[in-house]
Write a protein that holds these residues in place. Sequence first.
Motif, PDB file in Angstrom:
ATOM      1  N   ASP A  62      -3.173  18.908  84.641  1.00 41.47           N
ATOM      2  CA  ASP A  62      -2.217  19.845  84.062  1.00 41.47           C
ATOM      3  C   ASP A  62      -2.928  21.142  83.701  1.00 41.47           C
ATOM      4  O   ASP A  62      -4.092  21.140  83.287  1.00 41.47           O
ATOM      5  N   ASP A  63      -2.212  22.242  83.819  1.00 41.69           N
ATOM      6  CA  ASP A  63      -2.785  23.549  83.504  1.00 41.69           C
ATOM      7  C   ASP A  63      -2.700  23.850  82.010  1.00 41.69           C
ATOM      8  O   ASP A  63      -3.617  24.413  81.431  1.00 41.69           O
ATOM      9  N   GLU A  64      -1.590  23.484  81.411  1.00 41.43           N
ATOM     10  CA  GLU A  64      -1.363  23.803  80.005  1.00 41.43           C
ATOM     11  C   GLU A  64      -2.133  22.859  79.085  1.00 41.43           C
ATOM     12  O   GLU A  64      -2.417  21.719  79.437  1.00 41.43           O
ATOM     13  N   VAL A  65      -2.422  23.350  77.886  1.00 45.99           N
ATOM     14  CA  VAL A  65      -3.080  22.501  76.893  1.00 45.99           C
ATOM     15  C   VAL A  65      -2.033  21.616  76.238  1.00 45.99           C
ATOM     16  O   VAL A  65      -0.851  21.958  76.171  1.00 45.99           O
ATOM     17  N   ASP A  66      -2.471  20.462  75.752  1.00 48.71           N
ATOM     18  CA  ASP A  66      -1.595  19.540  75.032  1.00 48.71           C
ATOM     19  C   ASP A  66      -1.244  20.196  73.702  1.00 48.71           C
ATOM     20  O   ASP A  66      -2.124  20.531  72.905  1.00 48.71           O
ATOM     21  N   LYS A  67       0.040  20.394  73.437  1.00 49.46           N
ATOM     22  CA  LYS A  67       0.479  21.085  72.224  1.00 49.46           C
ATOM     23  C   LYS A  67       0.154  20.300  70.952  1.00 49.46           C
ATOM     24  O   LYS A  67       0.019  20.875  69.883  1.00 49.46           O
ATOM     25  N   ASN A  70      -4.010  20.533  71.129  1.00 51.53           N
ATOM     26  CA  ASN A  70      -4.526  21.849  71.502  1.00 51.53           C
ATOM     27  C   ASN A  70      -5.741  21.748  72.429  1.00 51.53           C
ATOM     28  O   ASN A  70      -6.616  22.597  72.408  1.00 51.53           O
ATOM     29  N   HIS A  72      -7.140  20.524  76.545  1.00 52.21           N
ATOM     30  CA  HIS A  72      -6.713  20.273  77.919  1.00 52.21           C
ATOM     31  C   HIS A  72      -6.611  18.773  78.144  1.00 52.21           C
ATOM     32  O   HIS A  72      -7.411  17.996  77.628  1.00 52.21           O
ATOM     33  N   GLU A  88      -1.410  21.235  89.916  1.00 52.67           N
ATOM     34  CA  GLU A  88      -1.054  21.190  88.505  1.00 52.67           C
ATOM     35  C   GLU A  88       0.370  20.643  88.383  1.00 52.67           C
ATOM     36  O   GLU A  88       1.333  21.361  88.642  1.00 52.67           O
ATOM     37  N   ASP A  90       2.244  19.991  85.853  1.00 48.92           N
ATOM     38  CA  ASP A  90       3.112  20.612  84.844  1.00 48.92           C
ATOM     39  C   ASP A  90       3.688  21.953  85.316  1.00 48.92           C
ATOM     40  O   ASP A  90       4.808  22.309  84.963  1.00 48.92           O
ATOM     41  N   THR A  91       2.967  22.693  86.133  1.00 51.57           N
ATOM     42  CA  THR A  91       3.454  23.977  86.628  1.00 51.57           C
ATOM     43  C   THR A  91       3.977  23.893  88.057  1.00 51.57           C
ATOM     44  O   THR A  91       4.565  24.854  88.553  1.00 51.57           O
TER      45      THR A  91
END
Length: 172
Positions: A62-67, A70, A72, A88, A90-91
């Motif tokens: 995944d490209d985004e960080v885990d909310k 915070n 990767h 990726e 998620d994107t």
Amino acid sequence: LFRSTICNERGILNFDLDRIFNVVGVEFDSVVAGKRRDDASNRSDIVGDFINRHIQNMLIVDDEVDKRTNMHSLPKQEPKGDLIIRYEPDTKKLYIVAKAFRKDCVESQASYKDTLHDLKAKGIYIGAGNKRMSKGMKIVAPGVHALEFDCSVPDFINVDAFIPEQDENWRG
């Protein structure tokens, strides 16, 4: 061809070579044009074949960080050789090292430019640019020139099918 011309000149055979060349030329052009049309409709297959040949060189992360944390997320699949494909989930973005894809197109006799042009027209190929392919791995490497594809386009490859299933009991 040379012998036919000599035979015609000596009166041994009487072929109308100009007419034959015209008929054969028209047929040849129509066959080549038909092949080009078929190739244009299967440009996604060229990318799919590339992925199949280089599946061991693919990073899925995944490209985004885990909310929540915070951080990767861990890669779902790491390459077992040279890193030339990044996906990726998620994107829904797919990145392929441009140099490797161009080389593969040459070897498989597919037109690199026509492939990208046709995929761009369908909204699949986004463009080329610098991409840090190893982002999300323990290894930090500089960016490389990569091609970006949008896998959310319905007529393109379902790259999610390449994602290995995670063991629900595994805790990393």
